[in-house]
Scaffold this active site. Sequence first.
Site, PDB file in Angstrom:
ATOM      1  N   ASP A  67     -18.080   8.533   3.020  1.00 29.93           N
ATOM      2  CA  ASP A  67     -18.522   9.325   1.879  1.00 29.93           C
ATOM      3  C   ASP A  67     -19.541  10.309   2.407  1.00 29.93           C
ATOM      4  OD1 ASP A  67     -21.399   8.008   0.834  1.00 29.93           O
ATOM      5  OD2 ASP A  67     -20.034   6.516   1.679  1.00 29.93           O
ATOM      6  N   GLU A 153     -26.948   4.239  -9.806  1.00 29.22           N
ATOM      7  CA  GLU A 153     -27.982   3.470  -9.133  1.00 29.22           C
ATOM      8  C   GLU A 153     -29.334   3.913  -9.683  1.00 29.22           C
ATOM      9  OE1 GLU A 153     -28.408   5.002  -4.891  1.00 29.22           O
ATOM     10  OE2 GLU A 153     -26.396   5.729  -5.407  1.00 29.22           O
TER      11      GLU A 153
END
Length: 267
Positions: A67, A153
């Site tokens: 990623d 998150e």
Amino acid sequence: MRTALMLAVMAFATLSCGRSSPPPQLVEAQSFPDATPPSVIFPAFADADPHEWEGRHPGHYPVHGLDVSRWQGAIDWRTAKQSGVSFVFIKATEGGDVADPMFASHRQGAQAAGVPWGAYHYYYFCRSAREQARWFIQNVPKGSDLPHVLDMEWTPHSKTCTLRPDGATVRAEAQQFLDILERHYGRRPIVYTTVDFYGDTNIGRLPKTEFWLRSVAGHPRNVYPKAVWRLWQYTGTGLVPGVQGRVDINVFNGPPEIWARWKSGSP
């Protein structure tokens, strides 16, 4: 003979993962009834800060990917693919008004090299889910190879938003975001999250949702007890040919046959 070769490659990956970066090991694909993927790759990427894994570790998984965001800069995608990169998730957006300036370049480079791609959105708790979904859709064209990703998150170091909604609110916002993207792109996004966020919000209770879990110091089955996961981010300090500096590396939870089916969107 084929079984013996597979076992030998897995043993090699077990010894080398996280310590060196030899050429990826190629194994002839066995049976792919719904797709024709390339040979199976058990890459052994280097790591700037390797973890001493106990028990099952990333080297046991054949399908590895990255990623990336603007912080990786320009990437030589053909070199990365040749080294064993099987997929990439690219940061596209954040909140309701931030777009990653490298998204188009990363996406086009990955496509040209034949690296399957998906995009991810970094969630901002000071904007509505609907507004953020619209922003993502505005910036990410249809045609990805993989489902897109909602990255949720806590943001304690944010200069503009450190809200920590309760679990019920988080799950409701996530559900709305996922539903909007699923209607637009035709495939439900997956959710990326961290250990503390997963435990604090019970986001694992979201229905019809697959998870991508971060765990850089232990296998997900130990760090996320009873969690069902599709992808595992096992390091944030990986060293991959074609990529400048450190990069996140992930594995797909399953053999190549399952990867081929999942990538194509087959049940």
